[in-house]
Design a protein around this motif. Structure first.
Motif, PDB file in Angstrom:
ATOM      1  N   ALA D  68     -19.969  33.841  99.946  1.00 58.06           N
ATOM      2  CA  ALA D  68     -20.670  33.744  98.659  1.00 58.06           C
ATOM      3  C   ALA D  68     -20.701  32.295  98.184  1.00 58.06           C
ATOM      4  N   ASN D  69     -19.568  31.628  98.238  1.00 55.16           N
ATOM      5  CA  ASN D  69     -19.528  30.239  97.780  1.00 55.16           C
ATOM      6  C   ASN D  69     -20.389  29.320  98.643  1.00 55.16           C
ATOM      7  N   ILE D  70     -20.299  29.491  99.953  1.00 54.08           N
ATOM      8  CA  ILE D  70     -21.116  28.682 100.871  1.00 54.08           C
ATOM      9  C   ILE D  70     -22.600  28.837 100.553  1.00 54.08           C
ATOM     10  N   ILE D  71     -23.030  30.076 100.456  1.00 54.29           N
ATOM     11  CA  ILE D  71     -24.468  30.348 100.293  1.00 54.29           C
ATOM     12  C   ILE D  71     -24.958  29.869  98.942  1.00 54.29           C
ATOM     13  N   ILE D  72     -24.209  30.171  97.901  1.00 54.25           N
ATOM     14  CA  ILE D  72     -24.650  29.761  96.567  1.00 54.25           C
ATOM     15  C   ILE D  72     -24.736  28.242  96.495  1.00 54.25           C
ATOM     16  N   ILE D  73     -23.668  27.593  96.871  1.00 58.28           N
ATOM     17  CA  ILE D  73     -23.617  26.148  96.675  1.00 58.28           C
ATOM     18  C   ILE D  73     -24.625  25.431  97.558  1.00 58.28           C
ATOM     19  N   SER D  74     -24.708  25.830  98.828  1.00 56.82           N
ATOM     20  CA  SER D  74     -25.629  25.099  99.708  1.00 56.82           C
ATOM     21  C   SER D  74     -27.091  25.394  99.378  1.00 56.82           C
ATOM     22  N   SER D  75     -27.360  26.542  98.793  1.00 63.37           N
ATOM     23  CA  SER D  75     -28.759  26.830  98.436  1.00 63.37           C
ATOM     24  C   SER D  75     -29.168  26.125  97.147  1.00 63.37           C
ATOM     25  N   CYS D  76     -28.199  25.800  96.299  1.00 61.99           N
ATOM     26  CA  CYS D  76     -28.480  25.161  95.003  1.00 61.99           C
ATOM     27  C   CYS D  76     -28.684  23.660  95.095  1.00 61.99           C
ATOM     28  N   LEU D  77     -28.017  23.035  96.006  1.00 58.11           N
ATOM     29  CA  LEU D  77     -27.888  21.577  95.964  1.00 58.11           C
ATOM     30  C   LEU D  77     -28.791  20.871  96.961  1.00 58.11           C
ATOM     31  N   ARG D  78     -29.251  19.680  96.573  1.00 60.27           N
ATOM     32  CA  ARG D  78     -29.881  18.772  97.536  1.00 60.27           C
ATOM     33  C   ARG D  78     -28.748  17.979  98.222  1.00 60.27           C
ATOM     34  N   PRO D  79     -29.051  17.340  99.366  1.00 60.01           N
ATOM     35  CA  PRO D  79     -27.956  16.762 100.163  1.00 60.01           C
ATOM     36  C   PRO D  79     -27.054  15.766  99.431  1.00 60.01           C
ATOM     37  N   HIS D  80     -27.578  15.061  98.438  1.00 59.96           N
ATOM     38  CA  HIS D  80     -26.778  14.011  97.794  1.00 59.96           C
ATOM     39  C   HIS D  80     -26.010  14.532  96.585  1.00 59.96           C
ATOM     40  N   GLU D  81     -26.084  15.822  96.337  1.00 60.50           N
ATOM     41  CA  GLU D  81     -25.473  16.357  95.129  1.00 60.50           C
ATOM     42  C   GLU D  81     -24.077  16.914  95.402  1.00 60.50           C
ATOM     43  N   ALA D  82     -23.215  16.766  94.398  1.00 58.58           N
ATOM     44  CA  ALA D  82     -21.807  17.112  94.556  1.00 58.58           C
ATOM     45  C   ALA D  82     -21.395  18.211  93.589  1.00 58.58           C
ATOM     46  N   VAL D  83     -20.237  18.778  93.882  1.00 56.91           N
ATOM     47  CA  VAL D  83     -19.635  19.837  93.078  1.00 56.91           C
ATOM     48  C   VAL D  83     -18.475  19.237  92.291  1.00 56.91           C
ATOM     49  N   ILE D  84     -18.282  19.694  91.064  1.00 52.74           N
ATOM     50  CA  ILE D  84     -17.079  19.364  90.300  1.00 52.74           C
ATOM     51  C   ILE D  84     -16.220  20.627  90.234  1.00 52.74           C
ATOM     52  N   ALA D  85     -14.948  20.482  90.569  1.00 49.81           N
ATOM     53  CA  ALA D  85     -14.056  21.646  90.552  1.00 49.81           C
ATOM     54  C   ALA D  85     -12.646  21.205  90.171  1.00 49.81           C
ATOM     55  N   HIS D  90     -10.404  27.467  94.541  1.00 49.51           N
ATOM     56  CA  HIS D  90     -10.347  28.118  95.850  1.00 49.51           C
ATOM     57  C   HIS D  90     -11.172  27.353  96.879  1.00 49.51           C
ATOM     58  N   ILE D  91     -12.322  26.858  96.486  1.00 50.96           N
ATOM     59  CA  ILE D  91     -13.153  26.099  97.435  1.00 50.96           C
ATOM     60  C   ILE D  91     -12.493  24.791  97.853  1.00 50.96           C
ATOM     61  N   VAL D  92     -11.552  24.317  97.023  1.00 54.08           N
ATOM     62  CA  VAL D  92     -10.878  23.050  97.354  1.00 54.08           C
ATOM     63  C   VAL D  92      -9.721  23.270  98.318  1.00 54.08           C
ATOM     64  N   VAL D  93      -8.961  24.326  98.093  1.00 53.16           N
ATOM     65  CA  VAL D  93      -7.692  24.451  98.818  1.00 53.16           C
ATOM     66  C   VAL D  93      -7.556  25.661  99.741  1.00 53.16           C
ATOM     67  N   ARG D  94      -8.532  26.561  99.747  1.00 54.21           N
ATOM     68  CA  ARG D  94      -8.351  27.751 100.590  1.00 54.21           C
ATOM     69  C   ARG D  94      -9.591  28.149 101.376  1.00 54.21           C
ATOM     70  N   GLU D  95     -10.546  27.232 101.564  1.00 46.93           N
ATOM     71  CA  GLU D  95     -11.735  27.635 102.311  1.00 46.93           C
ATOM     72  C   GLU D  95     -12.036  26.680 103.473  1.00 46.93           C
ATOM     73  N   THR D  96     -10.997  26.009 103.973  1.00 46.06           N
ATOM     74  CA  THR D  96     -11.097  25.245 105.227  1.00 46.06           C
ATOM     75  C   THR D  96     -12.249  24.243 105.207  1.00 46.06           C
ATOM     76  N   GLY D  97     -12.473  23.662 104.043  1.00 45.35           N
ATOM     77  CA  GLY D  97     -13.547  22.668 103.989  1.00 45.35           C
ATOM     78  C   GLY D  97     -14.931  23.268 104.144  1.00 45.35           C
ATOM     79  N   ALA D  98     -15.085  24.541 103.778  1.00 44.49           N
ATOM     80  CA  ALA D  98     -16.369  25.221 103.995  1.00 44.49           C
ATOM     81  C   ALA D  98     -17.507  24.581 103.206  1.00 44.49           C
ATOM     82  N   ILE D  99     -17.227  24.093 102.018  1.00 47.63           N
ATOM     83  CA  ILE D  99     -18.299  23.500 101.217  1.00 47.63           C
ATOM     84  C   ILE D  99     -18.674  22.140 101.804  1.00 47.63           C
ATOM     85  N   GLU D 100     -17.676  21.348 102.144  1.00 43.14           N
ATOM     86  CA  GLU D 100     -17.975  20.067 102.795  1.00 43.14           C
ATOM     87  C   GLU D 100     -18.725  20.323 104.111  1.00 43.14           C
ATOM     88  N   ALA D 101     -18.409  21.402 104.783  1.00 43.88           N
ATOM     89  CA  ALA D 101     -19.106  21.696 106.044  1.00 43.88           C
ATOM     90  C   ALA D 101     -20.596  21.930 105.827  1.00 43.88           C
TER      91      ALA D 101
END
Lengths: 352, 352, 352, 352
Positions: D68-85, D90-101
Motif C-alpha cells: 500500500a505504501n509503495i503504490i500510494i507514494i510512487s503513484s503520487c510523486l514525480r521523481p524529484h519529490e520527497a516524503v516527510i515522515a 514504518h516506512i523509515v524503519v521497517r520496510e527495507t528501504g521500499a520507498i527509496e527503492a
C-alpha cells in the motif's frame, strides 16, 4: 553574481587553468577515438595510476560529481543495500535525492567536525539490524575534504577502513575537493594511501581548475567489472571523451608527482584561505569550523557582513543570533590575492 | 583509431569549432555564477528562443544526449507510462537501457526509412490497450535526422504531431543531429516549426562542433515545471555551466538566424557527404539508405572495403552477402575535403 | 462476468480447493510466528524440496506471479543487465512494465509455438553485443506452460539450459501454470528436472487451486543470498505467511509425489480441456494453437461465437477475417464437466 | 514462536475472524470476475464509502501494508519529490528501504509521542529548501495509531492537514492499525474526518482480523487517476481479488456503522490492552509510552522479564539500564483474556 563584486562564493566561478585551454587548442583538430578511448584519456589514466602506485586500480572519467556518486553507488549495490553517510554528506543534502533515485536508502549519522567516525558507523549498524525488515548497510560514504573543509587524517582513514572491512562494508571517498585535502598543511595522506584504504574514490577536477571532470578510481577489482556500462547507462559517457583526458593529463603530467598542477593549484587556494583565516582570527572573530583547506567559516556581526557584501559575494551559512551569522568564504586556484588583501582590510577597519 | 588513417567513423572525432575555443579563452578568468545561471547561458537561452519565435519555450543545457533523453523522459512520465519509439531509435539500441533504468518501458515498432510513422504509433496503441495489464503509452520518441541519416519532412512531422495530440501522447524529438537535418538540402522544417509541433525537443551541440552540450527546449509549459530538479538529480547540472552557455552563444549568435555557426557547420558536413555520396552513385555502388544528411551507407564489395580500410577508418554497418557489406561514412564540420577527394579517387580506381 | 453465464475466461474465477478451506479453518486460532516463519511454511518448503530431490534449493512464498517475477529478476540483475524473453512473454505483455519499472530492459524475440528457442537467444545476443552502448543480456525468461498453453519438452529445456550456461545467462522459468504443464499428457519433465535445468523457477498456486500464492524455488545458491530482503522490500512479505504455508502444504502433502493435489487438480483441468478440444476438432473447427494443457484456442465463425456468448463467457483472442475469430477457453480444477458437455452440444448443433 | 508459550508478539499471530472463513467457504465455488472486479469487492467498496460519507473517494484493495505504501507514494510523486515522515515511521524503519527503492527520498524529523507535528514539518521544509539541489518535499506520511500505539486527536490531524494544504503537501495516513485508533477510548476521529483531512489513507485488514488485505482510500481525485496501473505494476493486483472483497464485506457490512466487525474486533484488542496496562500501573511499573490502543510498553526489571518469558512471547523493545528494559506487548481481536489474567497474576506476584 554581481559583476561589480568579487566572489568568494565557491571554487568554480572561473573557467580553467590556462594550461588546459592551451592543451585543448593545441590538440583541437587531431582526430581521436570517441568515448574515452582517445590517447589523452589513456595517458591520463596512466598518470593517475602512477600517482597511486597501484596498477590494479581502474580509472574512469565523468563530467561531474553527482554523476560520479550516482554511478559508483548504483553499480556497487544490490537493490536492498543501503549507504551510511554523515548527515552533512553531499549526497544527503546537495544532490536532490540522486542516490535514492537509484533506489538506495541512505542511513545518516551525525558528523564530528564534518567527519564520519567508526563510532557513527557502529551506531548505524546497530540501529539497522532488524533484518530483513531494514535495508542492509553495505557502503560507507565519506568526503575528503569534508563539506565544511575539514580533513581526514591518515589514522582516521585507517580506522574507518578497518571498521568497514570488519563489517563487510565498502568504503567510498568523495574527492570533489580531494586536491584541497591533499595540499593542506595538516594533511598526512597520499593518493596511494587512499587507494589502499578505500574500495573506490574519485578525485575532482572541477574544483581544482578543470572546466569539468572527475576521475573515478576503483581499487576493489570486483567493483570495476562492467563499470563502463554504468557510465553509459547514466548518461555520463561523453562522445568527446578527449575533453576529460586532455584536462587530466594537464593536471597530473608533472614529475615529480607532488609538483603536479592538481596539487599546485589546490595548494594555492589553501594558502589564500589560510591568509584570510589568520586575519580573521587576528581580528578576534571566531571560526565556526577549523580552516583546514579552502573553505573559511567566520562568525561575524551582521553589520559587518552587510558592509562586506557591498564589495564581495559569499554565502550566509547560518544565522547564529539576532546580530551574528556564520558566512562561508571559498578560495580557489584563481583567487586574486589583492582581493584577499582588500577583504582583510575591511575586517581590520571594522575592529579598528 | 589509427592515427595514420583518416576517420569517417563519426562526427565527434575532433575537438570543437575554433570560435568556441577563442570564446572560452577570452572569458576564462571572468567570474560567473555557477550552475547555469551565468550570463552566457542566459544569453544562449535568449538566442535559441529567438530562433524559435516562441518566447514561452524554456531552454536548458546538459552535457550529453543520453542525459537529455533520460531527464526529459523521466521527468515527463508517471511510473506506469511508456514510450513509443522506432526499433532503430537511439534510446532503444545505443543507450544501454538508460530509459528502462528510469523505470519506463519502450514499446517499439518497425521504422520506415528510419522513421516512425502515424501508422506505427497506431499499431503500438492497439497492441498495448489491455489496461491496466499493460503499460500506458504516453510519449512518442523520434530522432531528426534519424539514426540512418534520413529526414522528417514538415508534412510528416505535422502528421505525427496531430496523431499525438489526438491520442494524448507527448512528442519528443531527439535532435542529436538536428543541425544536420535543418541544413539538409531536402529539409523544409524550421526550429520554429519543431517548437510548435513537439512538446519537447533537444538540439545537439556535440555533433555540430561543440566540445559537448545539448540544448533541451520545452514547448509544453507543464513539462517545464521543476525541470531544474531533474537536471540536478540525474547528475547533469554542471558547476561551470558557463562552459555550455559560451558554446551555445557561439553556435547561435549570428544574425540573420540562418547564418548561425550551428547551421553553417552542419551544412558543410552535409555538403561533404553529398559530394561523397554522388561519387559513390556515379561509380554505380548502391546506397543502403538515402544520403539526406551527413551519413552515407554505401554497399560495397568486401575487397574494396578492405582496400579502403588501409587509408580510412569507418564502421562496417552490416554484412549483406559473402562478398558485400554496407559501410557507414560520417562527415562533420571538420571534415578535410582533400580526404573526401582521396576517398573518391579510390572508389573511381576500383571501377576503372 | 455475467452470473447467468458459465465462464471459461480463466482458471481463477472460483475460490480454492475445499481441502484448503478446511485446513485454514482447522488451524485458524493456533498462534504462529509471522512473516513466513510459521510451521506450515516450514513444512511446505520441505514438501516442495522433497519433490525436487534437491536439498540445496531454497523455497520462498509470495502472493502473486507479477511479484514473483519482479522479485526474482530485480534481485538477480545488476542495473545494466537485461532480460531476454519471447515477445509473447507474460512479463512483456501482461505486467504493466513491472520489470522495466525495476530498471531492466527486456530484449524480445519472436516465439515459436509460444516458446523461446536457443536460436532466439542467439539472435538476441548477436543484436545486443555493441558494449557498453547496449544493455548486457543476463537472464532468460521462459514460461511453462506458455502463454498459449504449449509445453517445453525435456529436450527443449535441456537445450535452453545449455545455451544459457554457455553464454553466462541465468535461466528463469515462470511457472504460473507449471501444474498444467507437468500434468499434461505430452509432458516429459519433472520438478526435479526443472530444478536441475534452471537457476530459479516458480510454481503457481493461484491457477492450480490456491486462493493465492506462488512458490519461488532458487536452485542457484548465489541467487538465494539475502533473498528475504527483496521479498520484504517489494512488499511481498505477508504478516500472516501461514496463509501461504497452509495452502502449499495442502497442495503438496500427498505421497507418492505424483498424487499431490497440485497435480491432481491441474490434471483434471487438462482433461476437461482435452475433451473440449477433441470435440472442436471433430466438428472440423481449426485450432489456432495446439491444445497441450488447459487453454484452447479454436478458430470459429463469428456467428457461432455470438451464439456461444449467450451461454458462456470467454475471450475473443484475435480477429482472423471479417467472419472468423479465435477465442480462448480456459478450464480449471473447478470446471463443471456438465458445462463442457453443454458447450460441445452447441458446437455439434452448429455443424449439424 | 514457542508453541508452549502464549504470544503477545503482535496482532497477526492467528488466522482470521471466523466470520471471514465462513464467508469464504460459502462463496467458494461461485464464479466471479478476476482482478478485483468481483461483486464482493464492489460491495466492499460501497460499504467503506458509506462509512466515509464521501462518494468521491476511490477504494482499492491490496494484500499488504508495504505494498500500500509503495503504490500510494510512487503513484503520487514525480521523481524529484520527497516524503516527510517521523524518524519512527514504518516506512523509515521497517520496510527495507521500499520507498527509496521506488526512487524517493524520505526526510525524517523526530517524533513527539510517536507523532509527526506541524512544527516537525516546518523544520523539514526549512532545512530542505535549497532548490534545486535538494529533493522537493511533497508528501507527508503519518501513521494512526502510531508505531508506538499512540493516537492523533482530531485537533492534531486538522492542524497537520492545514499545514499540508498551506505548503502544497499531500497528506497520507498509514492506517495499518487504524481500527485500533478509531476504537480507542480517547479517539475523537471518524473515518469521515480522515477522508476529509487526508489526500489518501489506507485502513488495515491484516491487524484487524483479516487473513490479509488493506483498503486504500483516495480522497483527492487527481491521485486516483490510473491508480489501477500502479497496483498491477507493483505486483499487487490479485487474480482472485474476491479474497480481499469478501473479507472487507465481512469487516464493514454491519449497520449501524459503529457496530462493524472492524471496530468490534479492534475495540476488543484495545480493552484487553487497557486491562493489562492498568494492572501494570497498579503494580507501579512505569509505561514507556501511553497505552492508547493495543500496544503496551512497560518498563520492567530484567529478572521479571526473564520470568515472564517462561510463559509468554513478546519483544524486548529497548534496554534501559543494566537491570531494566522496555518490552512490547500487543493484544488483538483473538487475544485470550485468560492469558491476560495469567500475565497480570505474574506481575502481581512479582511485587507481592
Amino acid at each position: 553574481m554581481n559583476i561589480n563584486k568579487y566572489s568568494f562564493l565557491d571554487d568554480y566561478s572561473e573557467g580553467c587553468h590556462p594550461a588546459i585551454l592551451q592543451a585543448l587548442t593545441k590538440t583541437n583538430l587531431i582526430q581521436h577515438t570517441a568515448y574515452g578511448e582517445d590517447e589523452y584519456s589513456v595517458e591520463a589514466r596512466s598518470l593517475i595510476k602512477a600517482q597511486l602506485g597501484n596498477l590494479d586500480s581502474s580509472v574512469f572519467f565523468v563530467a561531474g560529481g553527482t554523476l560520479a556518486n550516482i554511478i559508483i553507488i548504483s553499480s556497487c549495490l544490490r537493490p536492498h543495500e543501503a549507504v551510511i553517510a554523515a548527515s552533512s554528506g553531499h549526497i544527503v543534502v546537495r544532490e536532490t535525492g540522486a542516490i535514492e533515485a537509484t533506489g538506495h536508502k541512505i542511513i545518516t549519522v551525525p558528523p564530528e567536525d564534518g567527519k564520519l567516525t567508526p563510532n557513527g558507523i557502529q551506531q548505524a549498524l546497530e540501529s539497522n539490524a532488524h533484518f530483513p525488515h531494514m535495508a542492509k548497510p553495505r557502503l560507507v560514504y565519506i568526503s575528503n575534504s569534508t563539506e565544511i573543509g575539514t580533513l581526514y587524517s591518515k589514522a582516521e582513514l585507517v580506522a574507518l577502513s578497518k571498521m568497514c572491512k570488519a563489517n563487510h562494508l565498502l568504503l567510498l571517498l568523495d574527492g570533489a575537493r580531494l586536491g584541497a585535502a591533499l595540499s593542506a598543511a595538516k594533511n598526512d595522506l597520499t593518493l596511494k594511501d587512499i587507494a589502499e584504504l578505500t574500495d573506490v574514490f574519485w578525485l575532482g577536477g572541477t574544483k581544482a581548475g578543470a572546466l569539468l571532470g572527475e576521475a573515478i578510481i576503483i581499487n576493489n577489482p570486483s567493483l570495476a567489472e562492467d563499470f563502463a556500462f554504468h557510465i553509459k547507462q547514466r548518461g555520463a559517457l561523453l562522445a568527446k571523451g578527449r575533453l576529460l583526458g586532455i584536462q587530466f593529463v594537464e593536471l597530473f603530467k608533472a614529475a615529480p608527482f607532488k609538483s603536479a598542477l592538481y596539487f599546485e593549484a589546490t595548494k594555492f587556494a589553501n594558502e589564500m584561505a589560510q591568509k584570510l583565516s589568520s586575519a580573521i582570527e587576528e581580528c578576534n572573530y571566531p571560526l565556526w569550523a577549523q580552516t583546514e583547506t579552502n573553505q573559511i567559516f567566520p562568525l561575524l556581526p551582521n553589520a559587518l557582513i552587510e558592509s562586506l557584501q557591498e564589495q564581495f559575494d559569499f554565502y550566509i551559512w547560518q544565522k547564529v543570533d539576532s546580530s551574528h551569522s556564520v558566512i562561508r568564504l571559498v578560495t580557489s586556484w584563481a583567487t586574486d590575492e589583492k582581493k584577499i588583501d582588500q577583504f582583510i582590510h575591511c575586517l581590520r577597519r571594522s575592529v579598528a
